[in-house]
Enzyme design. Structure first.
Site, PDB file in Angstrom:
ATOM      1  CE  LYS A   1       0.872  -4.536  -1.112  1.00  0.00           C
ATOM      2  NZ  LYS A   1       1.394  -3.297  -0.035  1.00  0.00           N
TER       3      LYS A   1
ATOM      4  CD  GLU B   1       3.091  -0.474   3.608  1.00  0.00           C
ATOM      5  OE1 GLU B   1       3.414   0.432   4.292  1.00  0.00           O
ATOM      6  OE2 GLU B   1       2.525  -1.554   4.235  1.00  0.00           O
TER       7      GLU B   1
ATOM      8  CD  GLU C   1      -4.153  -1.030   4.162  1.00  0.00           C
ATOM      9  OE1 GLU C   1      -3.359  -1.287   3.231  1.00  0.00           O
ATOM     10  OE2 GLU C   1      -4.682  -1.356   5.002  1.00  0.00           O
TER      11      GLU C   1
HETATM   12  O1  KIV Z   1       0.290  -6.585   3.464  1.00  0.00           O
HETATM   13  C1  KIV Z   1      -0.962  -6.590   2.973  1.00  0.00           C
HETATM   14  O2  KIV Z   1      -1.716  -7.705   3.267  1.00  0.00           O
HETATM   15  C2  KIV Z   1      -1.286  -5.613   2.265  1.00  0.00           C
HETATM   16  C3  KIV Z   1      -2.783  -5.537   1.760  1.00  0.00           C
HETATM   17  C4  KIV Z   1      -3.647  -5.141   2.860  1.00  0.00           C
HETATM   18  C5  KIV Z   1      -2.855  -4.697   0.553  1.00  0.00           C
HETATM   19  O3  KIV Z   1      -0.607  -4.537   2.054  1.00  0.00           O
END
Ligand code: KIV
Length: 270
Positions: free
Chosen positions: A111, A113, A180
């Protein structure tokens, strides 16, 4: 075993569930409950590693925690969250860092950002076989620009930017998008507009799925964001157990004969 392809197909069909996990034991518990995605979030910084924010979290820390989570899970998709400055600074370093999560730590996807700077990176990683989950709205790695963990996409221009970046990341190959702390009506329109699933946190009930930080769900966090829901009181259960242990040792009630072992012939050591 959940795949990114199954998740894409699930968009709009059945709710997708995602929780964070930072260790094998918790991953096993979550996996056994049938949660679809385990996110090894950089929230480990504040939830597990004692940092004040997610910024100090390193690639090595995410890699090590991701490997533990992958060892603890059989079915859920394991997604490693790329920490601050590990992607986007330099292309080959980005690919090396993201690649480590799949090659060394057994993650299924990463993932990022996201923002305007991650569209090309998402395309490149996807081309190379590294599935990318995008993340728009509140992106805590930008805390120093945002000035707080505040709601995002609250003006027309900001909401339009989220929609346009969501489209750009879908076109670049992202297989899912975390939204988010954005207004529910904005998240609903983004969800409607995209083919890939949206996974909301503080983004209302119209996303294709939901994610929360495991410590918030369990009631283990010292403080939780306003959009989180506490579904248990593990902090109280842990405190009770630790206090009971201390009292039992203090009072000479633990260990008992049942916890001890006596070896014949070893009563008279010189
Ligand atoms: O780091 C994390 O836990 C996240 C979630 C809040 C989506 O990015």
């Amino acid at each position: 075993m959940t795949t990114t392809r199954e998740l894409r197909e699930a968009a709009g069909e059945e709710p997708i569930t995602m929780l964070t996990a930072y260790d094998a034991t918790t991953a096993r518990l979550i996996d056994d409950c049938g949660i679809d995605i385990l996110l090894v979030g950089d929230s480990m910084g504040t939830e597990a590693l004692g940092y004040d924010s997610t910024l100090p979290v390193t690639v090595e820390e995410v890699e090590s925690r991701t490997a533990a989570v992958a060892r603890g899970s059989d079915n859920a998709l394991v997604v490693a969250d790329m920490p601050f400055l590990s992607v986007g600074v330099d292309e080959s370093e980005t690919i090396r860092n993201a690649g480590r999560m799949l090659k060394e730590a057994d993650a299924d996807a990463v993932k990022l950002e996201s923002g305007p700077h991650t569209v090309d990176v998402t395309e490149r990683l996807t081309q190379l076989g590294i599935p990318v989950m995008a993340h728009l709205g509140l992106t805590p790695q930008h805390i120093n620009q945002l000035g707080g963990y505040t709601r995002q996409g609250t003006t027309e221009a900001a909401a339009e930017e989220i929609l346009s970046l969501a489209r750009a990341h879908e076109a670049a190959g992202a297989f899912a998008l975390v939204l988010e702390h954005v207004p529910a009506n904005v998240a609903a329109q983004v969800t409607d507009d995209l083919d890939i699933p949206t996974i909301g946190i503080g983004a209302g009930g119209d996303c294709d799925g939901q994610v929360l930080v495991i410590d918030d769900v369990l009631g283990l966090s010292e403080e939780a964001p306003p959009f989180a829901e506490q579904f248990g009181d593990v902090r109280a259960a842990m405190t009770d157990a630790i206090e009971a242990y201390k009292a039992a040792v203090d009072d000479g009630e633990f260990p008992t004969a049942e916890h001890s072992h006596i070896e014949a012939g070893l009563d008279d050591l010189s």
